[in-house]
Design an enzyme around this catalytic site. Structure first.
Site, PDB file in Angstrom:
ATOM      1  N   ARG A   4      38.228  43.780  32.603  1.00  0.00           N
ATOM      2  CA  ARG A   4      39.311  44.187  33.500  1.00  0.00           C
ATOM      3  C   ARG A   4      39.784  45.531  32.941  1.00  0.00           C
ATOM      4  NH1 ARG A   4      39.681  39.526  36.870  1.00  0.00           N
ATOM      5  NH2 ARG A   4      39.262  37.682  35.631  1.00  0.00           N
ATOM      6  N   ASP A  27      37.696  40.629  44.603  1.00  0.00           N
ATOM      7  CA  ASP A  27      38.629  41.406  45.400  1.00  0.00           C
ATOM      8  C   ASP A  27      39.105  42.695  44.703  1.00  0.00           C
ATOM      9  OD1 ASP A  27      40.436  41.517  47.633  1.00  0.00           O
ATOM     10  OD2 ASP A  27      42.029  41.067  46.194  1.00  0.00           O
ATOM     11  N   THR A  51      32.168  36.221  42.552  1.00  0.00           N
ATOM     12  CA  THR A  51      33.343  35.539  41.973  1.00  0.00           C
ATOM     13  C   THR A  51      33.235  34.056  42.301  1.00  0.00           C
ATOM     14  OG1 THR A  51      35.741  35.213  42.175  1.00  0.00           O
ATOM     15  CG2 THR A  51      34.676  36.242  44.048  1.00  0.00           C
ATOM     16  N   ASP A 107      35.625  32.184  42.868  1.00  0.00           N
ATOM     17  CA  ASP A 107      36.803  31.742  43.623  1.00  0.00           C
ATOM     18  C   ASP A 107      36.573  31.570  45.131  1.00  0.00           C
ATOM     19  OD1 ASP A 107      38.091  31.938  41.199  1.00  0.00           O
ATOM     20  OD2 ASP A 107      38.975  33.894  41.613  1.00  0.00           O
ATOM     21  N   ASP A 166      37.184  33.676  47.408  1.00  0.00           N
ATOM     22  CA  ASP A 166      38.454  34.099  47.998  1.00  0.00           C
ATOM     23  C   ASP A 166      38.344  35.373  48.829  1.00  0.00           C
ATOM     24  OD1 ASP A 166      37.906  35.746  45.859  1.00  0.00           O
ATOM     25  OD2 ASP A 166      39.901  35.657  44.979  1.00  0.00           O
TER      26      ASP A 166
HETATM   27  P1  ATP Z   1      37.812  37.859  40.093  1.00  0.00           P
HETATM   28  O1  ATP Z   1      38.063  37.475  41.526  1.00  0.00           O
HETATM   29  O2  ATP Z   1      36.698  37.112  39.503  1.00  0.00           O
HETATM   30  O3  ATP Z   1      39.049  37.837  39.239  1.00  0.00           O
HETATM   31  P2  ATP Z   1      38.146  40.670  40.570  1.00  0.00           P
HETATM   32  O4  ATP Z   1      37.150  41.718  40.849  1.00  0.00           O
HETATM   33  O5  ATP Z   1      39.099  40.337  41.686  1.00  0.00           O
HETATM   34  O6  ATP Z   1      37.333  39.388  40.092  1.00  0.00           O
HETATM   35  P3  ATP Z   1      40.237  42.000  39.081  1.00  0.00           P
HETATM   36  O7  ATP Z   1      40.664  41.838  37.678  1.00  0.00           O
HETATM   37  O8  ATP Z   1      41.252  41.810  40.158  1.00  0.00           O
HETATM   38  O9  ATP Z   1      38.979  41.037  39.258  1.00  0.00           O
HETATM   39  O10 ATP Z   1      39.630  43.480  39.277  1.00  0.00           O
HETATM   40  C1  ATP Z   1      38.615  43.957  38.434  1.00  0.00           C
HETATM   41  C2  ATP Z   1      38.830  45.398  38.127  1.00  0.00           C
HETATM   42  O11 ATP Z   1      38.749  46.191  39.319  1.00  0.00           O
HETATM   43  C3  ATP Z   1      40.188  45.752  37.540  1.00  0.00           C
HETATM   44  O12 ATP Z   1      40.284  45.457  36.167  1.00  0.00           O
HETATM   45  C4  ATP Z   1      40.239  47.251  37.804  1.00  0.00           C
HETATM   46  O13 ATP Z   1      39.463  47.948  36.846  1.00  0.00           O
HETATM   47  C5  ATP Z   1      39.539  47.368  39.166  1.00  0.00           C
HETATM   48  N1  ATP Z   1      40.556  47.438  40.245  1.00  0.00           N
HETATM   49  C6  ATP Z   1      41.310  46.441  40.727  1.00  0.00           C
HETATM   50  N2  ATP Z   1      42.159  46.861  41.690  1.00  0.00           N
HETATM   51  C7  ATP Z   1      41.964  48.185  41.812  1.00  0.00           C
HETATM   52  C8  ATP Z   1      42.536  49.221  42.624  1.00  0.00           C
HETATM   53  N3  ATP Z   1      43.501  48.960  43.508  1.00  0.00           N
HETATM   54  N4  ATP Z   1      42.058  50.478  42.473  1.00  0.00           N
HETATM   55  C9  ATP Z   1      41.090  50.750  41.578  1.00  0.00           C
HETATM   56  N5  ATP Z   1      40.511  49.840  40.778  1.00  0.00           N
HETATM   57  C10 ATP Z   1      40.922  48.565  40.881  1.00  0.00           C
END
Ligand code: ATP
Length: 320
Positions: free
Chosen positions: A72, A103, A126, A128, A130
């Site tokens: 992250r 997401d 993912t 989830d 979601d």
């Molecule tokens: P999971 O659903 O498994 O948690 P995810 O992709 O939703 O996966 P997040 O931690 O929400 O996991 O996002 C992963 C990474 O994406 C973040 O740590 C960040 O680096 C990048 N990211 C998230 N939101 C934004 C945004 N609005 N703009 C730019 N980068 C983003």
């Protein structure tokens, strides 16, 4: 397109490795160079990447986790971080990017394509499930199967002791893991963020099942509602039956991907690179009604996930 980059971001999910393999091999098929970017967006900002060859992805189709590692990355949320990421891509002459993640990862991908014109394809990875635009995400099927394995074992011991088992599963704000694992395991009750808790109904269903000769009850609780301990205490205060809580936890994120997830991985990875090869970016790939689809990334991230109330009612009718 001559050179593409690939990263995995956010929470890891079984099938990510199989998908990396599909992306790399499809790209090599089209004669592209592929760079594997390590630790998600952090690796893009830090220029931490490795060239990927045919053999770089040998013997990973069956492994959980992600060989590229994931992270992250808060820096990616800042303009400065985003500009560094774009600079890396330009310096490396990478003209297309594949992002496997959830997401949040898609929001990062959308930013790179919308604000900086980098052709980017998102692959839903993912556990989830979601993401609204796709029926299934990579890793969901394996995670649910892992839950089923645990629930089968819990059922044995709960039945011997005539107990109620409260089992907490993952899914963040989405109840799909609880819903699918609930139906497939024969759990009597599921508690998900999308449906308000009806304690009276829960007690009524438990009591009715016991009068009917049932010797145990499984309640699947999605993590987005509350913790298993909190709910167990609440339930124990209103029932004479003995309640035990279990948190399945990170086990759900590991393990060898199921056939369903490996098939998704192969098709999503292949489709993503085919799109880039056709000069198409700013899309996400997914599956709808058993067909692999792609759609605009901006549209995809703005869609709101709908809960499947019909499946919820199915569980209510057949699990007693
Ligand atoms: P999971 O659903 O498994 O948690 P995810 O992709 O939703 O996966 P997040 O931690 O929400 O996991 O996002 C992963 C990474 O994406 C973040 O740590 C960040 O680096 C990048 N990211 C998230 N939101 C934004 C945004 N609005 N703009 C730019 N980068 C983003």
């Amino acid at each position: 397109m001559k050179r593409i980059g690939l990263l995995t971001s956010g929470g890891d999910a079984p099938g990510m490795n199989a998908c990396i393999r599909a992306v790399v091999r499809t790209a090599l098929y089209f004669g592209m160079d592929v760079y594997g970017i390590q630790r998600g967006y952090q690796g893009l900002i830090d220029d931490d990447m490795i060239p990927m060859q045919m053999r770089s992805v040998s013997n990973i189709v069956q492994r959980g986790g992600t060989m590229l590692m994931t992270a992250r990355c808060l820096e990616m949320l800042t303009k400065d971080g985003q500009e560094k990421a774009v600079k890396t891509l330009k310096n490396r002459k990478i003209d297309g990017l594949v992002v496997i993640g959830g997401d949040g990862s898609f929001r990062g991908a959308k930013c790179l394509s919308e604000d900086y014109g980098i052709p980017t394809i998102g692959i839903p990875g993912t556990i989830d499930n979601d993401l609204a635009y796709t029926d299934y995400t990579l890793g969901f099927d394996t995670a649910v199967n892992t839950c089923l394995d645990v629930i089968n074992k819990l059922r044995d011991t709960m039945t011997s002791h005539e107990r109620i088992s409260v089992v907490e599963v993952m899914g963040r704000h989405c109840g799909d893991i609880a819903l699918y694992a609930g139906i497939a395991s024969g759990a009597e009750i599921i508690i998900v963020p999308e449906v308000p808790i009806d304690m009276e109904d829960i007690i009524m269903r438990i009591n009715r099942s016991r009068v009917d000769g049932k010797r145990s009850n499984i309640i699947l609780l999605a993590e987005g509602v509350c913790t298993a301990d909190e709910f167990s205490k609440r339930l124990q205060s209103v029932t004479a039956y003995s309640v035990r809580s279990t948190v399945i936890g990170h086990i759900q994120r590991g393990g060898s991907p199921t056939m369903a997830d490996r098939m998704l991985a192969a098709q999503f990875g292949n489709k993503a690179v085919r799109l880039l090869n056709d000069g198409i970016g700013d899309r996400v790939v997914g599956i709808r009604k058993n067909e692999i689809i792609d759609m605009d990334i901006i549209e995809a991230v703005s869609m709101k996930k709908k809960f499947n109330y019909e499946l919820y009612q199915t569980l209510q009718m057949i699990s007693m």
